[in-house]
Design a protein around this motif. Sequence first.
Motif, PDB file in Angstrom:
ATOM      1  N   ARG A  75      65.314  37.737  60.157  1.00  0.00           N
ATOM      2  CA  ARG A  75      65.319  38.656  61.307  1.00  0.00           C
ATOM      3  C   ARG A  75      66.698  39.310  61.450  1.00  0.00           C
ATOM      4  O   ARG A  75      67.704  38.710  61.058  1.00  0.00           O
ATOM      5  N   GLU A  76      66.717  40.466  62.102  1.00  0.00           N
ATOM      6  CA  GLU A  76      67.983  41.196  62.248  1.00  0.00           C
ATOM      7  C   GLU A  76      69.054  40.321  62.907  1.00  0.00           C
ATOM      8  O   GLU A  76      70.207  40.298  62.478  1.00  0.00           O
ATOM      9  N   GLU A  77      68.677  39.565  63.925  1.00  0.00           N
ATOM     10  CA  GLU A  77      69.711  38.760  64.606  1.00  0.00           C
ATOM     11  C   GLU A  77      70.258  37.654  63.692  1.00  0.00           C
ATOM     12  O   GLU A  77      71.403  37.232  63.825  1.00  0.00           O
ATOM     13  N   GLU A  78      69.443  37.240  62.728  1.00  0.00           N
ATOM     14  CA  GLU A  78      69.947  36.248  61.772  1.00  0.00           C
ATOM     15  C   GLU A  78      70.942  36.887  60.802  1.00  0.00           C
ATOM     16  O   GLU A  78      71.983  36.301  60.492  1.00  0.00           O
ATOM     17  N   TRP A  79      70.628  38.090  60.308  1.00  0.00           N
ATOM     18  CA  TRP A  79      71.594  38.793  59.447  1.00  0.00           C
ATOM     19  C   TRP A  79      72.922  38.962  60.176  1.00  0.00           C
ATOM     20  O   TRP A  79      73.995  38.808  59.595  1.00  0.00           O
ATOM     21  N   GLN A  80      72.819  39.304  61.463  1.00  0.00           N
ATOM     22  CA  GLN A  80      74.049  39.475  62.269  1.00  0.00           C
ATOM     23  C   GLN A  80      74.888  38.204  62.233  1.00  0.00           C
ATOM     24  O   GLN A  80      76.100  38.249  62.022  1.00  0.00           O
ATOM     25  N   HIS A 108      76.467  37.583  58.875  1.00  0.00           N
ATOM     26  CA  HIS A 108      77.611  38.483  58.684  1.00  0.00           C
ATOM     27  C   HIS A 108      78.821  37.997  59.491  1.00  0.00           C
ATOM     28  O   HIS A 108      79.919  37.835  58.948  1.00  0.00           O
ATOM     29  N   GLU A 127      68.717  45.079  53.345  1.00  0.00           N
ATOM     30  CA  GLU A 127      68.969  44.487  54.672  1.00  0.00           C
ATOM     31  C   GLU A 127      70.262  43.673  54.619  1.00  0.00           C
ATOM     32  O   GLU A 127      71.118  43.784  55.497  1.00  0.00           O
ATOM     33  N   GLU A 130      73.317  46.003  54.587  1.00  0.00           N
ATOM     34  CA  GLU A 130      73.417  47.035  55.630  1.00  0.00           C
ATOM     35  C   GLU A 130      74.906  47.276  55.946  1.00  0.00           C
ATOM     36  O   GLU A 130      75.652  46.342  56.242  1.00  0.00           O
ATOM     37  N   ARG A 133      76.905  45.687  58.829  1.00  0.00           N
ATOM     38  CA  ARG A 133      77.134  44.234  58.925  1.00  0.00           C
ATOM     39  C   ARG A 133      76.777  43.544  57.594  1.00  0.00           C
ATOM     40  O   ARG A 133      75.892  42.698  57.509  1.00  0.00           O
TER      41      ARG A 133
END
Length: 474
Positions: free
Chosen positions: A288-293, A296, A321, A324, A327
């Motif tokens: 999920r996007e918040e996990e990638w955040q 990073h 992803e 990106e 991040r």
Amino acid sequence: MTPMPVNPAGSPLKGIRGQLLTFKADPFLYNEKECYDYYTDALVVIRDGHIIEVGDYKDVAPKYPDLKDVETYTDSIIMPGFIDCHVHYVQSSMIGSFGDTLLNWLDRYAFPTEAKFRDKAFADEVAHEFMKQLLEQGTTTANVFSTTFATSVDALFEESERYDTRMITGKVLQDRNLPDSLKDESAEESILESERLLKKWHHRGRQLYAIIPRFAPTSTPRQLELAGELYQRYIDQGVYMHTHLDEMQSEIDWVTQLFPDVDNYTDVYKKYGLVDKRSVMAHCCIVREEEWQTLHECQCGVAHCPSSNLFLGDGEFRYWEAKEQSRPVRVGMGTDVGGGTNFSIPRQLGEAYKVAMLQMRSLDAVKSFYLATRGGAEALHLENTIGSIAPGYEADIAVLDLKPSEFAAWRMKYTGNIFERLFVLMTLGLNNMNKATYVAGRKVYDRSRDNKWMYAAEIDASADVKPAKEQKSR
Ligand code: GUN
Ligand code: ZN
């Protein structure tokens, strides 16, 4: 065991000459042409296991009139040794076992095989074969899962020490949801054992230690908590945390059931202090996007393991992803043997390309070979030490054959530049494509030598009796 003395007197100058490619920045983030150095005829000068100079042969050679020991490679490309960011050496003897789902495959093959590592003789046999496979493929550093038993950790580090390779491993922490034959008896004892092994092996020669909870489902919250405390105590000394994350949907669903109070899988590890700058997460297919955040912000490394993901039908890694621009996450390649189907990092690149194509993207040879070398070093926070051929770096080097078969030699006639050739190589995926592997400047693997694999001490002993001489084109 006392470590074997490795070349205590220091070594003379050594040279490697030929076509050469090395990366200095991330081509996912910067203009590709600025991310690598490519030479049609380079000279690498090595002393005491380190690279002291690299450049065009005609410029570098005159500066070293005493350099007599030069090996010249033709029809080849000299590259930094490959980096395998995620592999289970303890699964080497079960590679290619028929599977249906990840969790069934673990129960049927992985767990029973790993239970055999209580026996040191078995662990030694597998560690020996595993290291041979890595070096044959040109892999010089790997971030490795051992298993529950100290014997499995000792066996790999001892074998790595004989070659003087830089390996990362540690005891696997697993105290629930697996057979008793493999399960830690208590969370507390498992952490004490891990710390004992950490003190024994971390920074002994080139070896580095990792704290390894297998994945969230096989650790109790108590074991994760203690593992996080141990990691935080040693993180400034360069200790790693290595685990699996977001490999497939059924695994993620299981984690959600086991940890209902946490928002996502990454946050399970984060809650226990396990997500930090030397945390390496294998797979990351469904993120999920918040996990990638989080990955990073915490400067974690991610191991992309395409042949395993295809073999186990996991999920499809999305490099766009991960990379990106706003991040970016550090990414390297992993074989994930025995889920992966071979030990070759270049062959993983061929699979990574197909995984991307299935999602209407593609991966060119520049980005691919970056992932195989400097990308892996960045994922492990070792990008100032390994993964590039540049002054000050450790001399870990692979020499790929650009004509590894008669057909490949013919095919290469119809290529334009080095990246087209490398793309053909990773796509054909020939098993025999590495000619030689240098580890800390010593040629520990040579495809054309009677004794293909040699330990560091054996090489030093043979150098003592044979005077260095210029060797010619291979
Ligand atoms: N998740 C937990 N253990 C394993 C393993 O051994 N292999 C793979 N591919 N995934 C895992
Ligand atoms: Zn794995």
